[in-house]
Design an enzyme around this catalytic site. Structure first.
Site, PDB file in Angstrom:
ATOM      1  N   LYS A 123       0.831  -1.213   0.000  1.00 49.44           N
ATOM      2  CA  LYS A 123       0.000   0.000   0.000  1.00 49.44           C
ATOM      3  C   LYS A 123       0.859   1.253   0.000  1.00 49.44           C
ATOM      4  CE  LYS A 123      -4.404  -1.614   1.712  1.00 49.44           C
ATOM      5  NZ  LYS A 123      -5.435  -1.500   2.744  1.00 49.44           N
ATOM      6  N   LYS A 205      -5.709 -11.007  -9.351  1.00 50.32           N
ATOM      7  CA  LYS A 205      -6.931 -11.267  -8.596  1.00 50.32           C
ATOM      8  C   LYS A 205      -7.978 -10.177  -8.880  1.00 50.32           C
ATOM      9  CE  LYS A 205      -8.200 -11.923  -3.868  1.00 50.32           C
ATOM     10  NZ  LYS A 205      -7.875 -11.783  -2.469  1.00 50.32           N
ATOM     11  N   LYS A 208     -11.836  -5.128  -5.680  1.00 49.82           N
ATOM     12  CA  LYS A 208     -12.828  -4.050  -5.700  1.00 49.82           C
ATOM     13  C   LYS A 208     -12.175  -2.686  -5.905  1.00 49.82           C
ATOM     14  CE  LYS A 208     -13.628  -3.013  -0.720  1.00 49.82           C
ATOM     15  NZ  LYS A 208     -12.942  -3.828   0.226  1.00 49.82           N
TER      16      LYS A 208
END
Ligand code: TRP
Length: 343
Positions: A123, A205, A208
């Site tokens: 992140k 993957k 969202k």
């Protein structure tokens, strides 16, 4: 004791806690990777299902979107079959003990323990303009979520195992420094954790937070949207409909068809033997649309009933708070905070 507590003491059920951040629309991956198994666990465990809004502000959120996505997420939980009677469904920020315990745990965590976290490193890379202390301390807040409810098991994806390890270490450290306070939680990785991949890049993957919506099947997508997205998804070279590591696109479609119809992989390969990719995509599109549609319909019904959602959340917050306050009280006492006298 509340009724829930009494019934749990009598039945001696183990405790489960899990959560999803309200930082975007939920996908078919959440449905079969998390929510489906959460629903099954509700009857046999004492379950706490949370909407992790405190975690979500470690990345900038638009306030109006965050508010509305919080309710979207509650409505999706309900539409999937999470029952506010059988479990404790709540929003993390409604229970102040999460932040309070997180502070105490911050003081028991080494800087190095947080900086080595894979998710933090990832992140920090993807949000390099905002590497804030919250992002760094994220797993400590997650430990607080888990330890407050004395959870035995925490259903999470593989990517969260490292955070679970930290929760265990912190629990152990605190218990050792003071005396037994926290239960040591175990990760619970669902057996049928089918990995659903991105529609346009089936080596990644489905996520969202992917900015390209064509990659994702959302639970709130209409039938037409689902059919179109699947029609346009990327397939592989060749013509065979077969599960294989060198056919990530077709394998992903087979997985989606398996989820939607519950047919076995073998049977799916037989069913589509000799059939072209175009026809296969159409069949998968229809099956997935039929699978999602009833959930979407329920979702819209719940989402349009804000009064009911608010009632469910206030009931959930009260139940969660009644447990969380007990753990926090013990913790405050052990660390030596002087208690406020109640007259
Ligand atoms: N970090 C989790 C995720 O992104 C969400 C989460 C927050 C969570 N608190 C939790 C999951 C506690 C399990 C237990 O998926």
């Amino acid at each position: 004791m509340t009724n829930t507590e009494i019934s749990n003491t009598i039945t001696n059920k183990k405790t489960i806690l899990s959560g999803i951040q309200p930082s975007g629309k939920l996908t078919i991956g959440h449905l079969c990777g998390a929510l489906d198994s959460w629903v099954k666990l509700q009857n046999d465990y004492n379950c706490f299902y949370m909407i992790a809004d405190l975690h979500s502000i470690t990345v900038r959120q638009n306030p109006a979107s965050l508010r509305s996505q919080t309710l979207d997420t509650v409505a999706i939980y309900l539409a999937c079959g999470i029952s506010p009677e059988n479990c404790t469904l709540f929003v993390q920020s409604h229970v102040p003990e999460h932040s309070q315990l997180a502070w105490v745990l911050n003081c028991f965590t080494g800087m190095g323990e947080c900086s080595k976290m894979t998710q933090f490193k990832d992140k920090a890379k993807s949000h390099s303009d905002n590497i804030n202390v919250g992002l760094f301390a994220y797993p400590i807040l997650q430990a607080a979520d888990i330890l407050l409810y004395q959870a035995d098991l925490v259903p999470v994806g593989e990517d969260q195992k490292q955070h679970l390890e930290l929760s265990r270490n912190l629990a152990q450290r605190f218990n050792h420094y003071y005396s037994d306070t926290f239960k040591l939680p175990e990760p619970y990785i669902p057996k049928v954790g089918a990995r659903i991949m991105s529609l346009q890049d089936p080596t990644k993957k489905m996520s969202k937070s992917d900015p390209n919506e064509k990659n994702i099947i959302f639970i709130e997508d209409t039938k037409e949207q689902i059919i179109n997205k699947i029609k346009r998804c990327v397939t592989d070279s060749g013509t065979e409909i077969k599960l294989s590591p060198d056919k990530p696109g077709i394998s992903n479609l087979i997985t989606l068809y398996n989820i939607a119809t519950k047919k076995s992989f073998d049977n799916i390969e037989k069913e589509f033997y000799g059939i072209g990719y175009g026809d296969f995509k159409e069949a998968v599109g229809l099956a997935v649309a039929d699978y999602i549609d009833p959930i979407r319909t329920k979702y819209l019904e719940y989402r349009n009933n804000k009064k009911m959602l608010n009632e469910i959340l206030s009931y959930g917050a009260e139940k969660a708070h009644s447990i969380a306050m007990k753990t926090l009280r013990k913790v405050y006492k052990k660390v030596g905070f002087y208690p406020l006298e109640h007259k």
